[in-house]
Design an enzyme around this catalytic site. Structure first.
Site, PDB file in Angstrom:
ATOM      1  N   TYR A 234       0.847  -1.216   0.000  1.00 31.83           N
ATOM      2  CA  TYR A 234       0.000   0.000   0.000  1.00 31.83           C
ATOM      3  C   TYR A 234       0.872   1.253   0.000  1.00 31.83           C
ATOM      4  O   TYR A 234       2.047   1.204   0.390  1.00 31.83           O
ATOM      5  CB  TYR A 234      -0.946   0.016   1.215  1.00 31.83           C
TER       6      TYR A 234
ATOM      7  N   HIS B 112       2.936  -6.413   4.285  1.00 27.02           N
ATOM      8  CA  HIS B 112       3.505  -6.845   5.568  1.00 27.02           C
ATOM      9  C   HIS B 112       2.422  -7.003   6.617  1.00 27.02           C
ATOM     10  O   HIS B 112       1.350  -6.413   6.523  1.00 27.02           O
ATOM     11  CB  HIS B 112       4.546  -5.829   6.064  1.00 27.02           C
TER      12      HIS B 112
ATOM     13  N   HIS C  98       2.098  -6.412  10.731  1.00 31.36           N
ATOM     14  CA  HIS C  98       2.753  -5.835  11.907  1.00 31.36           C
ATOM     15  C   HIS C  98       2.625  -6.799  13.083  1.00 31.36           C
ATOM     16  O   HIS C  98       1.543  -7.360  13.295  1.00 31.36           O
ATOM     17  CB  HIS C  98       2.085  -4.523  12.321  1.00 31.36           C
TER      18      HIS C  98
END
Ligand code: BEZ
Ligand code: FE
Length: 294
Positions: free
Chosen positions: A199, A223, A225
């Site tokens: 993004y 990814h 987190h």
């Protein structure tokens, strides 16, 4: 007493940094004095190196002013500026040295602004939206290989279109794609999700203009987190990057570290899918985490 210590400072170009540094002589906090002295030294050297013109100086001041004006309760343009200049990652790397097999850390980013909901082991964090189903498993160990029981594994991620829940208010529930999972006696955790998408960082402000002016794109590779906290361990804030994502070699915020890039393996096995509570095929990430004891 007010004013700098010593004789009154007369400006001399050659000694400019030294003269300003002398004005910090009565700073009560020695660390503040050290930081300010080095800052002024580097700033003055920078101005001299590039021969900064008054017009360029004014343009820089305007840029920093707009950066401040773009900040509000949910948008921190100064942190974003620090991110795209690699400063956030450098500060983070200095504070969390590698070694002893500890999982590398990365920046937290701006999308952890809501507390993730507590969830049960194995739960899904998907409350809205579609995407490639994914099982995440992992284990939290300390540097001696001893399992960390009772840790909290907080995860948050973008959806299959590259948006966090807080970027789609009213469209998706606030807790979409977030959750806090406890580790069991063996340090294990497990949950279901979808594969996140890459993004762009917020690029409609001064930082976005800086990226455009320097021919850089604003994108971050896909990814998840992960933040691991718990009694007796040092908090770890990191990401896992999806190994087949674009932008792994040009993350806008320089957050990628080689050992955090992991395969989200495609599993085409109805029995394993049923066991995971997912449709077949699904993707599977196993992410062992090593933390330091305090
Ligand atoms: C993030 O990964 O959420 C992020 C990190 C730094 C800047 C923008 C977003
Ligand atoms: Fe992110």
């Amino acid at each position: 007493m007010t004013g700098p210590a010593g004789p009154p400072a007369r400006f001399e170009e050659e000694r400019s940094a030294e003269i300003v540094a002398a004005s910090f002589a009565r700073t009560a906090d020695p660390r503040l004095r050290e930081v300010l002295t080095a800052l002024v030294g580097h700033l003055h050297a920078f101005v001299k190196d590039v021969g900064l013109t008054p017009e360029e100086w004014a343009r820089g001041i305007r840029f920093l002013t707009e950066t401040g004006q773009t900040c509000d309760d949910t948008r921190q343009e100064f942190i974003l500026l620090s991110d795209v200049l690699g400063v956030s990652m450098l500060v983070d790397a200095l504070a969390h040295p590698a070694g002893d097999g500890v999982t590398e850390s990365t920046v937290e980013g701006p999308f952890h602004l809501v507390a993730s909901p507590a969830r049960e082991p194995g739960d899904s964090i998907v409350e809205a939206g579609d995407g490639e189903p994914c099982l995440v498993t992992g284990r939290v160990l300390d540097t001696a290989g001893v399992p960390v029981a009772g840790a909290a594994v907080d995860v948050w991620q973008a959806d299959a279109d590259g948006f966090y829940d807080v970027q789609r208010p009213g469209e998706v529930p606030r807790d979409n794609l977030r959750g806090v999972f406890p580790t069991d006696a063996e340090g294990r955790f497990r949950f279901r999700t979808i594969v996140p998408r890459w993004y762009p960082i917020p690029d409609d402000g001064p930082v976005g203009r800086l990226l455009a002016a320097t021919g850089r794109h604003p994108n971050r590779p896909a990814h998840l987190h992960v933040e691991v906290t718990g009694p007796g361990i040092r908090t770890l804030t990191t990401h896992v990057f999806v190994s087949d994502s674009p932008y792994l070699d040009s993350d806008a915020v320089f957050g990628v570290r080689a050992r955090l890039v992991r395969d989200f393996v495609r599993v085409d096995d109805p029995a394993r899918a049923a066991e995971a509570g997912l449709p077949s095929p699904f993707r599977w990430l196993d992410f062992p985490v090593t933390v330091r004891r305090t």
